[in-house]
Design a protein around this motif. Structure first.
Motif, PDB file in Angstrom:
ATOM      1  N   TYR A  23      15.648  47.177  44.019  1.00  0.00           N
ATOM      2  CA  TYR A  23      16.226  46.146  43.174  1.00  0.00           C
ATOM      3  C   TYR A  23      17.225  45.222  43.023  1.00  0.00           C
ATOM      4  O   TYR A  23      18.174  45.439  43.559  1.00  0.00           O
ATOM      5  N   PRO A  24      16.330  43.913  43.146  1.00  0.00           N
ATOM      6  CA  PRO A  24      17.305  42.885  43.637  1.00  0.00           C
ATOM      7  C   PRO A  24      18.464  42.492  41.832  1.00  0.00           C
ATOM      8  O   PRO A  24      17.636  42.792  40.787  1.00  0.00           O
ATOM      9  N   LYS A  25      19.429  42.691  42.527  1.00  0.00           N
ATOM     10  CA  LYS A  25      20.802  42.999  41.428  1.00  0.00           C
ATOM     11  C   LYS A  25      20.373  40.989  41.595  1.00  0.00           C
ATOM     12  O   LYS A  25      21.299  40.197  42.542  1.00  0.00           O
ATOM     13  N   ALA A  26      20.521  40.543  40.215  1.00  0.00           N
ATOM     14  CA  ALA A  26      20.990  39.403  39.860  1.00  0.00           C
ATOM     15  C   ALA A  26      22.698  38.647  39.650  1.00  0.00           C
ATOM     16  O   ALA A  26      23.376  39.464  39.040  1.00  0.00           O
ATOM     17  N   SER A  27      22.893  37.737  40.628  1.00  0.00           N
ATOM     18  CA  SER A  27      24.616  37.468  40.634  1.00  0.00           C
ATOM     19  C   SER A  27      24.645  35.927  39.747  1.00  0.00           C
ATOM     20  O   SER A  27      25.530  35.834  39.789  1.00  0.00           O
ATOM     21  N   GLY A  28      23.562  36.340  38.549  1.00  0.00           N
ATOM     22  CA  GLY A  28      24.027  35.101  37.477  1.00  0.00           C
ATOM     23  C   GLY A  28      23.884  33.620  38.045  1.00  0.00           C
ATOM     24  O   GLY A  28      24.185  32.525  37.827  1.00  0.00           O
ATOM     25  N   GLY A  29      23.473  33.766  39.216  1.00  0.00           N
ATOM     26  CA  GLY A  29      22.970  31.908  39.821  1.00  0.00           C
ATOM     27  C   GLY A  29      23.911  31.509  39.763  1.00  0.00           C
ATOM     28  O   GLY A  29      23.780  30.135  39.993  1.00  0.00           O
ATOM     29  N   LEU A  31      26.935  29.403  43.030  1.00  0.00           N
ATOM     30  CA  LEU A  31      26.394  29.258  44.711  1.00  0.00           C
ATOM     31  C   LEU A  31      27.944  29.777  45.143  1.00  0.00           C
ATOM     32  O   LEU A  31      28.886  29.688  44.331  1.00  0.00           O
ATOM     33  N   PRO A  32      27.633  30.637  45.601  1.00  0.00           N
ATOM     34  CA  PRO A  32      29.200  29.912  46.892  1.00  0.00           C
ATOM     35  C   PRO A  32      30.723  28.643  46.815  1.00  0.00           C
ATOM     36  O   PRO A  32      29.691  28.511  47.070  1.00  0.00           O
ATOM     37  N   LEU A  33      31.570  28.989  46.514  1.00  0.00           N
ATOM     38  CA  LEU A  33      32.478  27.772  46.711  1.00  0.00           C
ATOM     39  C   LEU A  33      31.694  26.348  47.686  1.00  0.00           C
ATOM     40  O   LEU A  33      31.726  24.990  47.262  1.00  0.00           O
ATOM     41  N   PRO A  34      31.705  26.771  48.930  1.00  0.00           N
ATOM     42  CA  PRO A  34      31.657  26.443  49.832  1.00  0.00           C
ATOM     43  C   PRO A  34      30.424  25.815  49.891  1.00  0.00           C
ATOM     44  O   PRO A  34      30.347  23.585  50.179  1.00  0.00           O
ATOM     45  N   ILE A  35      29.600  26.232  49.445  1.00  0.00           N
ATOM     46  CA  ILE A  35      28.144  25.403  49.291  1.00  0.00           C
ATOM     47  C   ILE A  35      28.056  24.795  47.983  1.00  0.00           C
ATOM     48  O   ILE A  35      27.678  23.855  48.216  1.00  0.00           O
ATOM     49  N   LYS A  36      28.506  24.716  46.553  1.00  0.00           N
ATOM     50  CA  LYS A  36      29.535  23.666  45.728  1.00  0.00           C
ATOM     51  C   LYS A  36      29.837  23.119  46.315  1.00  0.00           C
ATOM     52  O   LYS A  36      28.946  21.706  45.700  1.00  0.00           O
TER      53      LYS A  36
END
Length: 61
Positions: A23-29, A31-36
């Motif tokens: 079951y996928p777990k929600a990460s709160g939407g 993104l990692p800092l480098p992608i941001k």
């Protein structure tokens, strides 16, 4: 409201997905800092180029 039945499977197919496939777990939407940072740089430079183009169009035309 009682949230105890929130994770109760609706039918056998849903139960299979939760138990076998996972079951996928929600990460709160988030993104990692480098992608941001890449996103901020790309969109920021895009809007900056548009702004410079509009201002340059008015100044030099």
């Amino acid at each position: 409201m009682d949230n105890g039945n929130q994770h109760k499977p609706f039918n056998d197919a849903i139960a299979h997905k939760q138990n076998i496939e996972g079951y996928p777990k929600a990460s709160g939407g988030k993104l990692p800092l480098p992608i941001k940072l890449i996103g901020y740089f790309l969109f920021g430079s895009f809007f900056l180029m548009i702004l410079i183009g509009v201002v340059g169009n008015f100044l030099f035309n």
